[in-house]
Design a protein around this motif. Structure first.
Motif, short mmCIF file in Angstrom:
data_model
loop_
_atom_site.label_atom_id
_atom_site.label_comp_id
_atom_site.label_asym_id
_atom_site.label_seq_id
_atom_site.Cartn_x
_atom_site.Cartn_y
_atom_site.Cartn_z
N GLU A 161 0.82 -1.21 0.00
CA GLU A 161 0.00 0.00 0.00
C GLU A 161 0.85 1.26 0.00
O GLU A 161 0.45 2.29 -0.56
CB GLU A 161 -0.95 -0.01 1.21
CG GLU A 161 -2.05 1.02 1.15
CD GLU A 161 -3.07 0.87 2.27
OE1 GLU A 161 -3.85 1.82 2.46
OE2 GLU A 161 -3.08 -0.17 2.95
N VAL A 162 2.03 1.20 0.61
CA VAL A 162 2.89 2.39 0.66
C VAL A 162 3.96 2.38 -0.43
O VAL A 162 4.86 3.22 -0.42
CB VAL A 162 3.54 2.58 2.05
CG1 VAL A 162 2.48 2.78 3.11
CG2 VAL A 162 4.47 1.43 2.42
N HIS A 173 8.78 17.93 4.40
CA HIS A 173 8.47 18.26 3.00
C HIS A 173 7.75 17.11 2.29
O HIS A 173 6.71 17.31 1.67
CB HIS A 173 9.74 18.61 2.24
CG HIS A 173 9.54 18.70 0.75
ND1 HIS A 173 8.92 19.78 0.16
CD2 HIS A 173 9.85 17.84 -0.25
CE1 HIS A 173 8.85 19.59 -1.14
NE2 HIS A 173 9.41 18.42 -1.42
N TYR A 174 8.31 15.91 2.40
CA TYR A 174 7.72 14.79 1.68
C TYR A 174 6.42 14.30 2.31
O TYR A 174 5.59 13.69 1.63
CB TYR A 174 8.73 13.65 1.53
CG TYR A 174 9.81 13.98 0.52
CD1 TYR A 174 9.50 14.14 -0.82
CD2 TYR A 174 11.13 14.18 0.92
CE1 TYR A 174 10.47 14.48 -1.75
CE2 TYR A 174 12.11 14.51 0.00
CZ TYR A 174 11.78 14.67 -1.33
OH TYR A 174 12.73 15.00 -2.25
N MET A 175 6.21 14.61 3.58
CA MET A 175 4.89 14.37 4.17
C MET A 175 3.88 15.35 3.58
O MET A 175 2.73 14.99 3.31
CB MET A 175 4.96 14.52 5.70
CG MET A 175 5.64 13.35 6.37
SD MET A 175 5.90 13.63 8.14
CE MET A 175 6.45 11.99 8.66
N SER A 176 4.31 16.58 3.34
CA SER A 176 3.39 17.58 2.79
C SER A 176 3.03 17.28 1.34
O SER A 176 1.93 17.61 0.89
CB SER A 176 3.98 18.99 2.92
OG SER A 176 5.03 19.19 1.99
N THR A 177 3.95 16.65 0.60
CA THR A 177 3.65 16.31 -0.80
C THR A 177 2.87 15.00 -0.93
O THR A 177 2.37 14.68 -2.01
CB THR A 177 4.95 16.15 -1.62
OG1 THR A 177 5.70 15.04 -1.11
CG2 THR A 177 5.79 17.42 -1.58
N GLY A 178 2.82 14.23 0.17
CA GLY A 178 2.14 12.94 0.13
C GLY A 178 3.04 11.79 -0.25
O GLY A 178 2.60 10.63 -0.30
N ILE A 220 5.44 10.65 1.50
CA ILE A 220 5.51 9.83 2.71
C ILE A 220 4.09 9.78 3.26
O ILE A 220 3.54 10.79 3.69
CB ILE A 220 6.48 10.38 3.74
CG1 ILE A 220 7.91 10.34 3.21
CG2 ILE A 220 6.39 9.57 5.05
CD1 ILE A 220 8.94 10.95 4.15
N ASN A 221 3.51 8.58 3.24
CA ASN A 221 2.13 8.36 3.68
C ASN A 221 2.15 7.40 4.86
O ASN A 221 2.42 6.21 4.68
CB ASN A 221 1.31 7.79 2.53
CG ASN A 221 -0.11 7.44 2.95
OD1 ASN A 221 -0.61 7.90 3.97
ND2 ASN A 221 -0.76 6.59 2.17
N VAL A 222 1.89 7.90 6.03
CA VAL A 222 1.97 7.05 7.22
C VAL A 222 0.62 6.45 7.61
O VAL A 222 0.57 5.55 8.45
CB VAL A 222 2.54 7.83 8.44
CG1 VAL A 222 3.86 8.49 8.09
CG2 VAL A 222 1.54 8.87 8.96
N LYS A 223 -0.45 6.93 7.02
CA LYS A 223 -1.78 6.50 7.46
C LYS A 223 -1.98 4.98 7.41
O LYS A 223 -2.55 4.40 8.36
CB LYS A 223 -2.87 7.21 6.64
CG LYS A 223 -2.93 8.73 6.89
CD LYS A 223 -3.23 9.03 8.36
CE LYS A 223 -3.11 10.51 8.69
NZ LYS A 223 -4.07 11.37 8.00
#
Length: 350
Positions: free
Chosen positions: A203-204, A304-309, A311-314
């Protein structure tokens, strides 16, 4: 305030602790909105015990600033923030060379300073990371483990187009799948013995899923790479077994980076050890997540990469709990009661 305090091995207590107060001009107090369980927390709870008896535990968090010292600029009450939980001395040889992760006195909150399994936590202003509006607290609570993974990748010589194998799909491994792609990997192999974790890896972003219970991991990797191997293998399981097996994954001249910590003796069979020599592998250790200028590009890049999506931790978050559920949760984790990936606590729910 409500908190989780570690008194000894497998002795974690949910109890009152003193609220942090401003003492220095650069102090920042943060109301903890989300705080995660780190693999190192589990090891310290299970085997090692606290550095300081009764210390408020925990270090992976995000929250809202409530108070700042008189010398703090650019951070105000109400700001949404994550934080680097790490302290360095600034005086040892490594620090003077700018190699902060090698500091002789490296420590984190939850060890010798009150940690983040609490309603409030205090850190110096230089440790505070402002959050973009589109990075929520659940995501930001994982800036620290993301930065740990980024630190390891920055140590390697990975180039765009590389093939990367990730050994172990816990939180660190699942973040490593995503960082491998950010660093330009064209194919990422995720290896674990748990099909549920492998599904999260898919999924990631993992391209190939390998259950090493079905057939040795290196044999499956060789099947997928025409007998060559990968450019980079990441050990993120922290197991004595995988810490040996990982040497059979890279191609000749490839790299291995260790991000997991086994906390046990490692016995390496001749077959695996000879891979280091015969394949002329580069073997890298990676410790903590800070670099110079502090806290380092690992942290700003994570945000930064969390803000761009990218890095998706959900998909990694398996449990969202109250802080009062902490003692039972840690007991469940070490006794393998239930299936956990990433656990987040919300102190304000207590």
């Amino acid at each position: 305030m409500k908190s989780l305090r570690l008194y000894g091995k497998q002795d974690l207590r949910y109890e009152e602790a003193d609220n942090p107060v401003i003492e220095n001009t650069d102090d920042v107090i943060v109301k903890v909105k989300a705080v995660g369980i780190c693999g190192s927390d589990i090891s310290r709870y299970k085997k090692l015990g606290p550095y300081v008896e009764g210390m408020v535990f925990g270090h992976e968090f995000a929250g809202e600033v409530t108070e700042v010292g008189s010398g703090v600029e650019g951070i105000r009450p109400g700001d949404r923030v994550a934080a680097c939980p790490t302290f360095y001395c600034g005086e040892c040889e490594s620090c003077k060379k700018g190699e902060l992760s090698r500091c002789e006195k490296l420590t984190v909150i939850g060890a010798r300073h009150p940690g983040a399994y609490a309603e409030y936590v205090k850190l110096p202003a230089e440790n505070i990371l402002p959050l973009p509006d589109n990075v929520d607290y659940d995501t930001a609570a994982m800036v620290e483990p993301s930065s740990v993974v980024a630190h390891g990748f920055y140590r390697t010589s990975i180039k765009p187009g590389a093939e990367v194998a990730i050994m172990g799909c816990g939180s660190i491994g699942l973040l490593a799948v995503q960082w491998a792609k950010i660093f330009g990997a064209k194919k990422v192999y995720a290896i674990d013995i748990d099909d549920a974790k492998l599904e999260v890896a898919k999924e990631v972003g993992a391209d190939v899923l390998i259950n090493s219970m079905e057939k040795p991991a290196h044999e499956q990797i060789m099947d997928h790479t025409n007998g060559s191997g990968v450019d980079l293998a990441v050990e993120s399981a922290g197991s004595p077994i995988t810490s040996a097996q990982v040497f059979a994954l890279p191609k000749k001249g490839g790299e291995v980076v260790f991000m997991g910590i086994p906390y046990a003796d490692i016995n390496i069979e001749r077959f695996y050890f000879e891979k280091i020599v015969r394949s002329e592998l580069t073997v890298l250790g990676s410790w903590n997540a800070i670099s110079s200028p502090f806290p380092g590009k690992e942290w700003t890049s994570s945000v930064h990469y969390m803000s761009t999506g990218q890095i998706n931790v959900k998909p990694m978050i398996s449990h969202r709990l109250q802080l009062s559920e902490g003692p039972e949760t840690f007991d469940n984790l070490i006794n393998r009661k239930g299936s956990y990936v990433k656990v987040l606590f919300y102190p304000e729910l207590d």
